[in-house]
Design a protein around this motif. Structure first.
Motif, PDB file in Angstrom:
ATOM      1  N   GLY A  99       0.853  -1.214  -0.147  1.00 47.72           N
ATOM      2  CA  GLY A  99      -0.066   0.054  -0.178  1.00 47.72           C
ATOM      3  C   GLY A  99       0.994   1.301  -0.165  1.00 47.72           C
ATOM      4  O   GLY A  99       0.527   2.401  -0.704  1.00 47.72           O
ATOM      5  N   THR A 100       1.868   1.256   0.832  1.00 45.58           N
ATOM      6  CA  THR A 100       2.751   2.598   0.777  1.00 45.58           C
ATOM      7  C   THR A 100       3.505   2.603  -0.372  1.00 45.58           C
ATOM      8  O   THR A 100       3.792   3.899  -0.654  1.00 45.58           O
ATOM      9  CB  THR A 100       3.644   2.368   2.095  1.00 45.58           C
ATOM     10  OG1 THR A 100       3.997   3.631   2.421  1.00 45.58           O
ATOM     11  CG2 THR A 100       5.091   1.510   1.718  1.00 45.58           C
ATOM     12  N   PHE A 131      -4.176   7.361   7.324  1.00 44.86           N
ATOM     13  CA  PHE A 131      -3.099   6.767   7.421  1.00 44.86           C
ATOM     14  C   PHE A 131      -2.863   6.110   5.961  1.00 44.86           C
ATOM     15  O   PHE A 131      -3.572   5.467   5.457  1.00 44.86           O
ATOM     16  CB  PHE A 131      -3.168   5.435   8.216  1.00 44.86           C
ATOM     17  CG  PHE A 131      -2.096   4.474   8.325  1.00 44.86           C
ATOM     18  CD1 PHE A 131      -0.990   4.770   9.308  1.00 44.86           C
ATOM     19  CD2 PHE A 131      -1.812   3.324   7.492  1.00 44.86           C
ATOM     20  CE1 PHE A 131       0.060   3.981   9.457  1.00 44.86           C
ATOM     21  CE2 PHE A 131      -0.719   2.593   7.397  1.00 44.86           C
ATOM     22  CZ  PHE A 131       0.364   2.913   8.384  1.00 44.86           C
ATOM     23  N   ASP A 216      -7.230   6.538  -1.682  1.00 48.29           N
ATOM     24  CA  ASP A 216      -6.411   5.398  -1.024  1.00 48.29           C
ATOM     25  C   ASP A 216      -7.234   4.250  -0.781  1.00 48.29           C
ATOM     26  O   ASP A 216      -8.015   4.411   0.492  1.00 48.29           O
ATOM     27  CB  ASP A 216      -5.458   5.947  -0.021  1.00 48.29           C
ATOM     28  CG  ASP A 216      -4.761   4.879   0.733  1.00 48.29           C
ATOM     29  OD1 ASP A 216      -4.912   3.645   0.309  1.00 48.29           O
ATOM     30  OD2 ASP A 216      -3.891   4.888   1.447  1.00 48.29           O
ATOM     31  N   GLN A 219      -7.099  -0.269   2.264  1.00 49.69           N
ATOM     32  CA  GLN A 219      -8.028  -0.920   3.271  1.00 49.69           C
ATOM     33  C   GLN A 219      -9.132  -1.250   2.903  1.00 49.69           C
ATOM     34  O   GLN A 219      -9.909  -2.062   3.135  1.00 49.69           O
ATOM     35  CB  GLN A 219      -7.434  -0.341   4.536  1.00 49.69           C
ATOM     36  CG  GLN A 219      -8.026  -1.012   5.666  1.00 49.69           C
ATOM     37  CD  GLN A 219      -7.657  -0.665   7.017  1.00 49.69           C
ATOM     38  OE1 GLN A 219      -8.612  -0.860   8.047  1.00 49.69           O
ATOM     39  NE2 GLN A 219      -6.395  -0.420   7.136  1.00 49.69           N
ATOM     40  N   LYS A 247      -3.456  -4.489  -0.184  1.00 48.34           N
ATOM     41  CA  LYS A 247      -3.792  -5.532   0.767  1.00 48.34           C
ATOM     42  C   LYS A 247      -4.513  -6.877   0.183  1.00 48.34           C
ATOM     43  O   LYS A 247      -3.840  -7.925  -0.047  1.00 48.34           O
ATOM     44  CB  LYS A 247      -4.797  -5.052   1.749  1.00 48.34           C
ATOM     45  CG  LYS A 247      -3.928  -4.338   2.811  1.00 48.34           C
ATOM     46  CD  LYS A 247      -4.927  -3.639   3.912  1.00 48.34           C
ATOM     47  CE  LYS A 247      -4.328  -2.796   4.935  1.00 48.34           C
ATOM     48  NZ  LYS A 247      -3.280  -3.329   5.710  1.00 48.34           N
TER      49      LYS A 247
HETATM   50  C1  LIG Z   1      -5.288   3.108   3.883  1.00 48.56           C
HETATM   51  C2  LIG Z   1      -3.951   2.431   3.922  1.00 48.56           C
HETATM   52  N1  LIG Z   1      -2.993   2.905   2.967  1.00 48.56           N
HETATM   53  C3  LIG Z   1      -1.804   2.521   2.767  1.00 48.56           C
HETATM   54  C4  LIG Z   1      -1.494   1.515   3.770  1.00 48.56           C
HETATM   55  C5  LIG Z   1      -0.033   0.886   3.882  1.00 48.56           C
HETATM   56  O1  LIG Z   1      -0.039  -0.276   3.266  1.00 48.56           O
HETATM   57  P1  LIG Z   1       1.189  -1.208   3.658  1.00 48.56           P
HETATM   58  O2  LIG Z   1       1.116  -1.601   4.861  1.00 48.56           O
HETATM   59  O3  LIG Z   1       0.813  -2.239   2.657  1.00 48.56           O
HETATM   60  O4  LIG Z   1       2.296  -0.583   3.019  1.00 48.56           O
HETATM   61  C6  LIG Z   1      -2.350   1.131   4.821  1.00 48.56           C
HETATM   62  C7  LIG Z   1      -2.099   0.104   5.673  1.00 48.56           C
HETATM   63  O5  LIG Z   1      -2.552  -0.365   6.566  1.00 48.56           O
HETATM   64  C8  LIG Z   1      -3.630   1.514   4.883  1.00 48.56           C
HETATM   65  O6  LIG Z   1      -4.588   1.155   5.759  1.00 48.56           O
END
Ligand SMILES: Cc1ncc(COP(=O)(O)O)c(C=O)c1O
Length: 391
Positions: A99-100, A131, A216, A219, A247
């Motif tokens: 996600g990041t 987040f 985003d 989640q 995810k």
């Molecule tokens: C909305 C959202 N964006 C980004 C992320 C980051 O994802 P990752 O942990 O796969 O890098 C998360 C992780 O919980 C998330 O909930």
């Protein structure tokens, strides 16, 4: 068993549980104890554990091709991109792993888009409580001081506005805004859905200032809300310029993506972005299989998610410690009037896995295959534990 914990970086506050295996909606620890998994790896194990169709394609594809780099084509990346473009209503897809990373790619699109218009057009409007991940760019737009404070200075030019505060959103946006980033349902921030009015205003402001609207959906997307993406829940649909997700998309094999419309996609030139692992053959094939199954599962997600919501509301009527029940589909949160940490540990002892976010919000992200019967079991355990807590 020696888990060699002393050599692992001490960055996670782990629960006292060592998982050995999983089957369906259940996990089993090293001693063979069974747990009803209502967190599914924080929203990753969309089809639960050891789903036969996912196992079959993993086994078959592992023997053919796992990875070949993005220097070459393989059979599955293009079809998966087409599929995600159709699902999202956007045009071009870039694959990554997490996600990041998806957010980092989206931020690069936003910055490149802005700078092509004016060197000073690099501001991003994000939300308090949001987040978006742990890398430096994603952290820069994450609206929670506890995650950011040890790592500043971060990427400059980010403005945070309170969730659903239309006036603040308007005040923060200007011709210097290159992007507005939203979670349609904040996850880690405590299961906070955006209002239709707020999301529509974000779309209108992005249009007014020629900025890119980023959803985003790491989640809250890819089936969990009962639609492919959370932004598709509203009528009319508020279509972002970029969707970032990860995810559940490959049922536990790391895979993330951004889908972008033509305007956003044009901001990345040849060689302007890339990754070694993203969009590998194994991950893409598993994802295609998952998306076929998802189409069959969407009505069940809506039905069981609705049942879960109603059942939690019924519990709220009996339990004064429950302040609010929030969320959609199989992404639900219960706001308590007391901290939820101990309840999570007690639930684990009763054979139920969930977690607590924002101190007081019990977060439920069960697998998409969960049944009404399993919902009843989970809510019964939560109700029993809440009844023992003194208000
Ligand atoms: C909305 C959202 N964006 C980004 C992320 C980051 O994802 P990752 O942990 O796969 O890098 C998360 C992780 O919980 C998330 O909930």
């Amino acid at each position: 068993m020696d888990l060699e914990r002393q050599h692992v970086l001490q960055n996670y506050a782990r629960y006292p549980l060592a998982v050995a295996r999983g089957k369906g909606c259940y996990l089993y620890d090293l001693e063979g104890n069974r747990y009803l998994d209502f967190l599914s790896g924080i929203g990753v194990n969309a089809l639960g554990h050891a789903h036969p169709r996912i196992l079959r394609v993993i086994r078959e594809q592992a023997g053919l091709l796992i990875h070949c780099s993005n220097l070459y084509y393989h059979q599955f990346q293009g079809p998966l991109a087409k599929r995600l473009a159709e699902m999202s209503g956007l045009e071009r897809v870039f694959f990554c792993n997490t996600g990041t990373e998806a957010i980092e790619g989206a931020l690069k699109m936003v910055h490149s888009h802005g700078r092509a218009i004016h060197p000073e057009k690099y501001e991003i409007v994000s939300l308090e409580n949001s987040f978006h991940g742990r890398t430096m760019g994603a952290l820069s737009i994450t609206g929670q001081a506890k995650y950011r404070q040890d790592f500043e200075p971060l990427v400059p030019g980010v403005k945070f506005v309170p969730v659903n505060d239309v006036a603040a959103l308007e005040a923060a946006s200007s011709e210097r805004t290159a992007g507005i980033v939203l979670e349609m349902i904040q996850g880690e921030g405590g299961i906070n859905p955006l209002t239709q009015e707020f999301a529509a205003k974000a779309r209108a402001l992005a249009d007014q200032h020629n900025a890119l609207l980023v959803a985003d959906e790491t989640q809250c997307g890819v089936g969990r809300p009962g639609t492919y993406f959370a932004y598709q829940r509203s009528t009319p649909v508020i279509l972002p310029d970029i969707v970032a997700a990860a995810k559940p998309i490959a049922c536990g094999i790391p895979l993330g993506f951004i889908a972008a419309n033509a305007k956003a996609a044009a901001s990345i030139k040849l060689g302007g972005h890339g990754t070694t692992f993203g969009g590998g053959a194994l991950a893409c094939r598993v994802s295609l299989e998952f998306l076929d199954i998802l189409d069959e599962l969407l009505p069940a997600i809506q039905r069981v998610g609705g049942y879960f919501h109603v059942t939690l509301k019924e519990l709220q009527r009996k339990c004064p410690l429950i302040q609010e029940v929030r969320g959609f589909g199989l992404m639900l949160g219960v706001e308590l009037t007391v901290p939820g940490k101990q309840l999570v540990l007690d639930a684990m002892a009763e054979g139920l896995l969930l977690n607590c976010t924002h101190d007081t919000v019990l977060r439920f992200l069960p697998p998409y295959i969960v049944t009404e019967k399993e919902v009843d079991q989970a809510v019964k355990i939560v109700g029993k534990l809440l009844s023992k807590i003194k208000a």
